[in-house]
Design a protein around this motif. Sequence first.
Motif, short mmCIF file in Angstrom:
data_model
loop_
_atom_site.label_atom_id
_atom_site.label_comp_id
_atom_site.label_asym_id
_atom_site.label_seq_id
_atom_site.Cartn_x
_atom_site.Cartn_y
_atom_site.Cartn_z
N LEU A 280 12.29 65.69 49.88
CA LEU A 280 13.08 65.56 49.95
C LEU A 280 14.49 66.34 49.36
O LEU A 280 15.58 66.58 49.24
CB LEU A 280 12.94 64.77 48.27
N ALA A 281 13.54 67.70 49.74
CA ALA A 281 15.07 69.04 49.03
C ALA A 281 15.05 69.73 50.18
O ALA A 281 16.10 70.59 50.85
CB ALA A 281 13.99 70.22 48.56
N PHE A 282 14.45 69.50 51.83
CA PHE A 282 14.84 69.23 53.05
C PHE A 282 16.05 68.96 53.29
O PHE A 282 17.01 67.85 53.22
CB PHE A 282 14.29 68.78 54.27
N PRO A 283 17.21 70.22 53.61
CA PRO A 283 18.80 69.94 53.56
C PRO A 283 19.57 68.42 54.76
O PRO A 283 18.74 68.52 55.90
CB PRO A 283 19.30 70.90 54.56
N PRO A 284 19.73 67.58 54.32
CA PRO A 284 19.60 66.51 54.89
C PRO A 284 20.83 66.54 56.10
O PRO A 284 21.67 67.43 56.52
CB PRO A 284 21.18 65.53 54.49
N ASN A 285 20.32 65.65 57.11
CA ASN A 285 21.35 66.10 58.59
C ASN A 285 20.52 66.95 59.34
O ASN A 285 21.36 67.40 60.12
CB ASN A 285 22.34 65.47 59.07
N THR A 286 19.82 67.34 58.80
CA THR A 286 19.50 69.13 59.92
C THR A 286 18.09 69.47 60.84
O THR A 286 17.68 70.04 61.43
CB THR A 286 18.79 70.41 58.72
N MET A 287 17.52 68.01 60.33
CA MET A 287 16.10 67.89 61.52
C MET A 287 16.95 68.34 62.67
O MET A 287 17.53 67.43 63.28
CB MET A 287 14.99 66.31 61.11
N ALA A 288 15.76 68.96 64.21
CA ALA A 288 16.36 68.90 64.63
C ALA A 288 16.37 67.56 66.06
O ALA A 288 15.05 67.24 65.41
CB ALA A 288 15.60 70.06 65.66
N PRO A 289 16.69 66.61 67.20
CA PRO A 289 16.69 66.02 67.65
C PRO A 289 15.01 66.67 68.63
O PRO A 289 14.32 67.28 69.00
CB PRO A 289 17.99 66.20 68.25
N PRO A 290 14.45 65.47 68.94
CA PRO A 290 12.82 65.67 69.90
C PRO A 290 13.99 65.83 71.27
O PRO A 290 12.48 66.55 71.34
CB PRO A 290 12.98 63.78 69.86
N SER A 291 14.71 65.54 71.55
CA SER A 291 14.97 65.81 73.10
C SER A 291 14.79 67.55 73.60
O SER A 291 14.17 68.19 74.68
CB SER A 291 16.58 65.60 73.20
N GLY A 292 14.55 68.24 72.30
CA GLY A 292 14.14 69.41 73.07
C GLY A 292 12.71 70.30 72.78
O GLY A 292 12.33 70.94 72.98
N LEU A 293 12.10 68.84 72.17
CA LEU A 293 10.87 70.18 71.97
C LEU A 293 9.60 69.05 73.10
O LEU A 293 9.95 68.13 73.32
CB LEU A 293 10.52 68.88 70.64
N PHE A 294 8.97 69.94 73.02
CA PHE A 294 7.48 70.17 74.11
C PHE A 294 6.33 70.85 73.94
O PHE A 294 6.51 71.49 72.82
CB PHE A 294 8.03 71.29 75.46
N LEU A 295 5.49 69.83 74.09
CA LEU A 295 4.01 70.11 73.17
C LEU A 295 3.54 71.09 74.81
O LEU A 295 3.91 70.45 75.56
CB LEU A 295 2.80 69.56 73.41
#
Lengths: 285, 285
Positions: A265-280
């Motif tokens: 819950l301490a993670f800054p809000p609205n900071t997570m990167a969207p899925p579109s840029g992520l590649f396994l």
Amino acid sequence: GPCRGGMGCGPARYLVFFQYFGTRYSGVMETKSDQALIGVQNYLEKAAEKLGASVPVRFHISSRTDSGVHALCNSAHLDIQRAPGKPHFTGQQLTHSLNCHLRPEPISILSAHRVASTFHARLQALSRTYIYRLLVGCAHPSQVPVFERDLCWAPAGGPLNIPAMQEAAQFLLGTHNFSTFRSLSNEKPLRSPVRTIFQVEIQPSPGFLSHHYEHRGLEFWEVKFRGKSFLYRQVRRMVGALVAVGQGKLAPHHIKELLEIKDALAFPPNTMAPPSGLFLKSVEY
Amino acid sequence: GPCRGGMGCGPARYLVFFQYFGTRYSGVMETKSDQALIGVQNYLEKAAEKLGASVPVRFHISSRTDSGVHALCNSAHLDIQRAPGKPHFTGQQLTHSLNCHLRPEPISILSAHRVASTFHARLQALSRTYIYRLLVGCAHPSQVPVFERDLCWAPAGGPLNIPAMQEAAQFLLGTHNFSTFRSLSNEKPLRSPVRTIFQVEIQPSPGFLSHHYEHRGLEFWEVKFRGKSFLYRQVRRMVGALVAVGQGKLAPHHIKELLEIKDALAFPPNTMAPPSGLFLKSVEY
């Protein structure tokens, strides 16, 4: 029983490597097939149904990916029990047949390898490598080249301070309690939040045909993470926090402090990167 | 008339540069909108309708592209007549508004520039540059990476002899009668088959994220052509003939002989390259 003539009569286990364009799927894992978006695994198992095996084929996926996340290479193991007297598929035959049945989905089997019946794709993976593609230099999302849509993230707000991001990334290396960088999910029992990251790199990367439009001032960067395994949404949260550092919203040492707080819950809000840029990128054995 | 207060009262002419992922369209040119696939121009004009101009906006496209062909950058001119008293759009406003109305189509306005009312996007173009992307090393079409589908051509039949292709390409340079390299079309009156090619190059090219799968033995190559203008399907026929040279089906000097025959029917059957690998890279003024 019908075991004769040198034909193996038990099931054959295979390790398969596969790739997919994740935008159209609910993620890699199987979902109920009555939903609007279904999982990559649903398509893999539907293709495997057409192999005519005596027992339904289940894919045991090594590495979960979310809706919209892509894989250059994911892996799974599966068992195929053929009718009595039929020889086992070779890896090449299995690859080719599954690919025929997967068309026209943007899912493709890269290779298939016969493995011991005790092999487990998820448990035996030594590490996973992810890359996250950032596009810098877009004043507005409409400036993302049409060929790059759904394949990168162009964070709003001007250039990124890459050296600050590189400095911040070093705090993530090694073994830590990553509780702050895990999204809470009620789908899974809580596992240990301790994870080990072997490698973090932030490097310039070519965009699709971007050598043909250098004058537009667009720059692609890749953030690469290699670790044994990752928590739910850990990579997207780590990238989001690094981008916040690049934008000057956080200082590099804040990454260390976020790790020490050990609280999602301490993670800054609205900071997570969207899925579109992520590649396994790969699963290593 | 209502012309007052320093507001221009005639139409304003703009030169716009735009890009598109061509797979979903019947080509760039407008088609009757009751067809299954319609043209990029239909979408451009539908977006322009929402600008609220007093007179319907027509796009005069500089460079035709066929169904399935992409553009990193095509161009067009258009006139916008606004209601009395309303100032002309700036290039930036026009770009932004059109892009808002084009969503979610994979078509994007790159920039818009106010030009003189006598400017003509097609007639005043000095040259066009096309690139054609080849993928070498696929034993089967299913080996095309999912991220490259519809964006390259993987000719069947093993490696290509690139030096032979480079030798053959030199015969195409300069001014020639390209009748053999034109597809016959009954849609247009026959224009002169003489064309001038300023530049031909065959070079290695990065694939999308291909630095992450170098071990798969896939190689991307780009064939680049710059010329004042091209005949109907000339680029795809030239590339197809060069690939036939690379496969050993033709010798380099056969390209010179095909030019000298000056007969579209002498073109080797089933040799034209498919549209998926072709990109209009730029239109030069």
